[in-house]
Design a protein around this motif. Structure first.
Motif, PDB file in Angstrom:
ATOM      1  N   GLN A 164      -9.916  -2.160  -3.300  1.00  0.00           N
ATOM      2  CA  GLN A 164      -9.912  -2.763  -1.800  1.00  0.00           C
ATOM      3  C   GLN A 164      -9.854  -2.194  -0.889  1.00  0.00           C
ATOM      4  O   GLN A 164     -10.410  -2.187   0.133  1.00  0.00           O
ATOM      5  CB  GLN A 164      -8.811  -4.067  -2.169  1.00  0.00           C
ATOM      6  CG  GLN A 164      -8.918  -5.018  -0.789  1.00  0.00           C
ATOM      7  CD  GLN A 164      -7.823  -5.921  -0.813  1.00  0.00           C
ATOM      8  OE1 GLN A 164      -7.166  -6.080  -1.839  1.00  0.00           O
ATOM      9  NE2 GLN A 164      -7.666  -6.543   0.392  1.00  0.00           N
ATOM     10  N   PHE A 165      -9.014  -0.889  -0.959  1.00  0.00           N
ATOM     11  CA  PHE A 165      -8.637   0.043   0.339  1.00  0.00           C
ATOM     12  C   PHE A 165      -9.075   1.436  -0.039  1.00  0.00           C
ATOM     13  O   PHE A 165      -9.037   2.158   1.017  1.00  0.00           O
ATOM     14  CB  PHE A 165      -6.937  -0.135   0.334  1.00  0.00           C
ATOM     15  CG  PHE A 165      -6.547  -1.388   0.682  1.00  0.00           C
ATOM     16  CD1 PHE A 165      -6.755  -1.900   1.911  1.00  0.00           C
ATOM     17  CD2 PHE A 165      -5.937  -2.238  -0.429  1.00  0.00           C
ATOM     18  CE1 PHE A 165      -6.118  -3.358   2.096  1.00  0.00           C
ATOM     19  CE2 PHE A 165      -5.551  -3.458  -0.039  1.00  0.00           C
ATOM     20  CZ  PHE A 165      -5.776  -3.976   1.187  1.00  0.00           C
ATOM     21  N   GLY A 166      -9.841   1.883  -1.088  1.00  0.00           N
ATOM     22  CA  GLY A 166     -10.285   3.106  -1.060  1.00  0.00           C
ATOM     23  C   GLY A 166      -9.513   4.001  -2.101  1.00  0.00           C
ATOM     24  O   GLY A 166      -8.313   3.545  -2.751  1.00  0.00           O
ATOM     25  N   VAL A 167      -9.767   5.041  -2.278  1.00  0.00           N
ATOM     26  CA  VAL A 167      -9.128   6.142  -3.210  1.00  0.00           C
ATOM     27  C   VAL A 167      -7.888   6.469  -2.917  1.00  0.00           C
ATOM     28  O   VAL A 167      -6.920   6.893  -3.848  1.00  0.00           O
ATOM     29  CB  VAL A 167     -10.079   7.347  -3.491  1.00  0.00           C
ATOM     30  CG1 VAL A 167     -11.321   7.122  -3.823  1.00  0.00           C
ATOM     31  CG2 VAL A 167     -10.358   7.941  -2.134  1.00  0.00           C
ATOM     32  N   ASP A 168      -7.273   6.383  -1.864  1.00  0.00           N
ATOM     33  CA  ASP A 168      -5.828   6.639  -1.408  1.00  0.00           C
ATOM     34  C   ASP A 168      -5.241   5.364  -0.557  1.00  0.00           C
ATOM     35  O   ASP A 168      -5.143   5.550   0.553  1.00  0.00           O
ATOM     36  CB  ASP A 168      -6.021   7.946  -0.549  1.00  0.00           C
ATOM     37  CG  ASP A 168      -4.436   8.488  -0.245  1.00  0.00           C
ATOM     38  OD1 ASP A 168      -3.400   8.005  -0.801  1.00  0.00           O
ATOM     39  OD2 ASP A 168      -4.445   9.426   0.682  1.00  0.00           O
ATOM     40  N   PRO A 169      -4.943   4.631  -1.327  1.00  0.00           N
ATOM     41  CA  PRO A 169      -4.343   3.173  -0.807  1.00  0.00           C
ATOM     42  C   PRO A 169      -3.129   3.662   0.173  1.00  0.00           C
ATOM     43  O   PRO A 169      -3.032   2.938   1.130  1.00  0.00           O
ATOM     44  CB  PRO A 169      -3.838   2.604  -1.888  1.00  0.00           C
ATOM     45  CG  PRO A 169      -4.629   2.994  -3.094  1.00  0.00           C
ATOM     46  CD  PRO A 169      -5.020   4.472  -2.764  1.00  0.00           C
TER      47      PRO A 169
ATOM     48  N   LEU B 282       0.966  -1.167  -0.084  1.00  0.00           N
ATOM     49  CA  LEU B 282       0.066  -0.283  -0.057  1.00  0.00           C
ATOM     50  C   LEU B 282       1.125   1.088  -0.310  1.00  0.00           C
ATOM     51  O   LEU B 282       0.596   2.081  -0.681  1.00  0.00           O
ATOM     52  CB  LEU B 282      -0.919  -0.271   1.158  1.00  0.00           C
ATOM     53  CG  LEU B 282      -2.022  -1.101   1.192  1.00  0.00           C
ATOM     54  CD1 LEU B 282      -2.841  -0.997   2.465  1.00  0.00           C
ATOM     55  CD2 LEU B 282      -3.082  -1.184   0.089  1.00  0.00           C
ATOM     56  N   ALA B 283       2.003   1.155   0.492  1.00  0.00           N
ATOM     57  CA  ALA B 283       2.919   2.482   0.770  1.00  0.00           C
ATOM     58  C   ALA B 283       3.455   2.959  -0.483  1.00  0.00           C
ATOM     59  O   ALA B 283       3.634   4.007  -0.861  1.00  0.00           O
ATOM     60  CB  ALA B 283       3.919   2.097   1.883  1.00  0.00           C
ATOM     61  N   LEU B 284       3.602   1.975  -1.431  1.00  0.00           N
ATOM     62  CA  LEU B 284       4.131   2.002  -2.958  1.00  0.00           C
ATOM     63  C   LEU B 284       3.092   2.118  -4.089  1.00  0.00           C
ATOM     64  O   LEU B 284       3.467   2.102  -5.085  1.00  0.00           O
ATOM     65  CB  LEU B 284       4.995   0.893  -3.168  1.00  0.00           C
ATOM     66  CG  LEU B 284       6.256   0.691  -2.211  1.00  0.00           C
ATOM     67  CD1 LEU B 284       6.956  -0.514  -2.516  1.00  0.00           C
ATOM     68  CD2 LEU B 284       7.114   1.911  -2.571  1.00  0.00           C
ATOM     69  N   ALA B 285       1.882   2.333  -3.495  1.00  0.00           N
ATOM     70  CA  ALA B 285       0.520   2.427  -4.567  1.00  0.00           C
ATOM     71  C   ALA B 285       0.954   3.358  -5.644  1.00  0.00           C
ATOM     72  O   ALA B 285       0.499   3.282  -6.569  1.00  0.00           O
ATOM     73  CB  ALA B 285      -0.757   2.838  -3.599  1.00  0.00           C
TER      74      ALA B 285
ATOM     75  N   THR C 167      -2.489  -4.380  -9.483  1.00  0.00           N
ATOM     76  CA  THR C 167      -2.461  -3.070 -10.206  1.00  0.00           C
ATOM     77  C   THR C 167      -3.017  -2.076  -9.293  1.00  0.00           C
ATOM     78  O   THR C 167      -3.719  -2.335  -8.183  1.00  0.00           O
ATOM     79  CB  THR C 167      -3.582  -3.319 -11.318  1.00  0.00           C
ATOM     80  OG1 THR C 167      -4.921  -3.420 -10.751  1.00  0.00           O
ATOM     81  CG2 THR C 167      -3.111  -4.295 -12.174  1.00  0.00           C
ATOM     82  N   TYR C 168      -2.841  -0.827  -9.619  1.00  0.00           N
ATOM     83  CA  TYR C 168      -3.251   0.242  -8.781  1.00  0.00           C
ATOM     84  C   TYR C 168      -4.867   0.165  -8.706  1.00  0.00           C
ATOM     85  O   TYR C 168      -5.179   0.482  -7.629  1.00  0.00           O
ATOM     86  CB  TYR C 168      -3.034   1.726  -9.303  1.00  0.00           C
ATOM     87  CG  TYR C 168      -3.240   3.076  -8.412  1.00  0.00           C
ATOM     88  CD1 TYR C 168      -2.429   3.039  -7.318  1.00  0.00           C
ATOM     89  CD2 TYR C 168      -4.267   3.551  -8.804  1.00  0.00           C
ATOM     90  CE1 TYR C 168      -2.853   4.251  -6.574  1.00  0.00           C
ATOM     91  CE2 TYR C 168      -4.618   4.801  -7.847  1.00  0.00           C
ATOM     92  CZ  TYR C 168      -4.075   4.856  -6.790  1.00  0.00           C
ATOM     93  OH  TYR C 168      -4.109   6.217  -6.342  1.00  0.00           O
ATOM     94  N   GLN C 169      -5.460   0.046  -9.720  1.00  0.00           N
ATOM     95  CA  GLN C 169      -6.948  -0.148  -9.676  1.00  0.00           C
ATOM     96  C   GLN C 169      -7.443  -1.121  -8.505  1.00  0.00           C
ATOM     97  O   GLN C 169      -8.494  -0.965  -8.047  1.00  0.00           O
ATOM     98  CB  GLN C 169      -7.644  -0.298 -10.822  1.00  0.00           C
ATOM     99  CG  GLN C 169      -8.984  -0.027 -10.952  1.00  0.00           C
ATOM    100  CD  GLN C 169      -9.497   1.286 -10.580  1.00  0.00           C
ATOM    101  OE1 GLN C 169      -9.060   2.277 -11.018  1.00  0.00           O
ATOM    102  NE2 GLN C 169     -10.377   1.245  -9.455  1.00  0.00           N
ATOM    103  N   GLN C 170      -6.804  -2.097  -8.547  1.00  0.00           N
ATOM    104  CA  GLN C 170      -7.297  -3.262  -7.743  1.00  0.00           C
ATOM    105  C   GLN C 170      -6.953  -3.099  -6.291  1.00  0.00           C
ATOM    106  O   GLN C 170      -7.939  -3.314  -5.165  1.00  0.00           O
ATOM    107  CB  GLN C 170      -6.258  -4.524  -7.905  1.00  0.00           C
ATOM    108  CG  GLN C 170      -6.619  -5.073  -9.204  1.00  0.00           C
ATOM    109  CD  GLN C 170      -5.791  -6.599  -9.374  1.00  0.00           C
ATOM    110  OE1 GLN C 170      -4.326  -6.224  -9.178  1.00  0.00           O
ATOM    111  NE2 GLN C 170      -6.285  -7.664 -10.296  1.00  0.00           N
TER     112      GLN C 170
END
Length: 264
Positions: free
Chosen positions: A147-152, A40-43, A140-143
């Motif tokens: 799963q985690f919202g607009v700001d992963p 997530l930190a590297l999204a 992928t970023y969209q995945q």
């Protein structure tokens, strides 16, 4: 003797399989949560590569720690192990990952002796470490958004409360606490139980702190900062100037776990 050589190879393969299973279980129980948070930190990095029509790769480095399987009957002492049979798994640590557009080559560094301990006069038990490198394909970023919202990236970091207090997983005290987790807690059974409990219970607390600036400031000043200052005095808990916005993805490939022989 051909028969004895064949028997030793069989025993080594069986022991290697046991080590692989121990490592897999350790990773799943103690590092899977870290892996997800670091992904997530590297999204944003993942999205940047995808925007250039590239394929992002999560390039991971992990340190494996072994101990010599001591056998008084063989009289083995210090020095490199003769065989994988001489090793027992201790722990995994120092999960370091970057996201690149090219994958690293799967490789394992040479086995390194870390220290020797006195045992029965002139005999020694030796501890070893081996660093491995391997690539993986992240979601992928969209995945991640699905799963985690607009700001992963805002959901990242295993140090949930410290990250909420400082607003970044890369803040100095957060890095110190993360290193304390990796170097002091995870190698111990009691520490691993605490980390699993913390991962289950701390996310709601961190979310509440994000919504309450005064409480967040108080916890930062009265709890997190003194704790980070204290554990930072322990050997190996204050990280050097590193970029720890890292992640790992999925179980470590078992094919990478081969211990190099003394003759190599």
């Amino acid at each position: 003797v051909p028969y004895l050589e064949k028997l030793q190879r069989k025993l080594e393969e069986e022991h290697r399989a046991r080590l692989q299973e121990q490592i897999r279980r350790y990773y799943e129980q103690n590092m899977a949560a870290q892996a997800q948070n670091r992904v997530l930190a590297l999204a944003e990095r993942i999205r940047a590569i995808e925007d250039r029509d590239g394929q992002p790769y999560v390039n991971t480095t992990v340190t494996v720690r072994f101990e010599r399987s001591w056998n008084l009957l063989t009289g083995q002492g210090s020095g490199p192990p003769e065989s994988i049979l001489d090793l027992s798994f201790n722990s995994l640590e120092d999960l370091q990952v970057r996201v690149d557009e090219t994958p690293v080559a799967e490789s394992a560094d040479a086995l390194v002796a870390e220290d020797t301990l006195p045992l029965l006069g002139d005999r020694f038990s030796t501890r070893f470490r081996q660093t491995i490198h391997f690539p993986a394909i992240p979601p992928t970023y969209q995945q991640l958004v699905n799963q985690f919202g607009v700001d992963p990236a805002s959901r990242a970091s295993g140090c949930f409360i410290a990250t909420a207090c400082y607003g970044s997983p890369d803040a100095g005290p957060v890095l110190v606490l993360r290193r304390f987790r990796d170097r002091v807690l995870l190698p111990r059974a009691s520490g691993r139980r605490f980390v699993r409990w913390y991962y289950r219970t701390s996310p709601p607390v961190a979310e509440a702190l994000r919504r309450r600036p005064r409480a967040r400031s108080a916890v930062r000043v009265l709890v997190v900062a003194p704790l980070a200052a204290a554990v930072g005095l322990l050997p190996g808990c204050r990280p050097k100037a590193i970029n720890d916005s890292s992640c790992a993805l999925g179980p470590i490939p078992s094919s990478r776990w081969s211990v190099r022989q003394k003759a190599v």
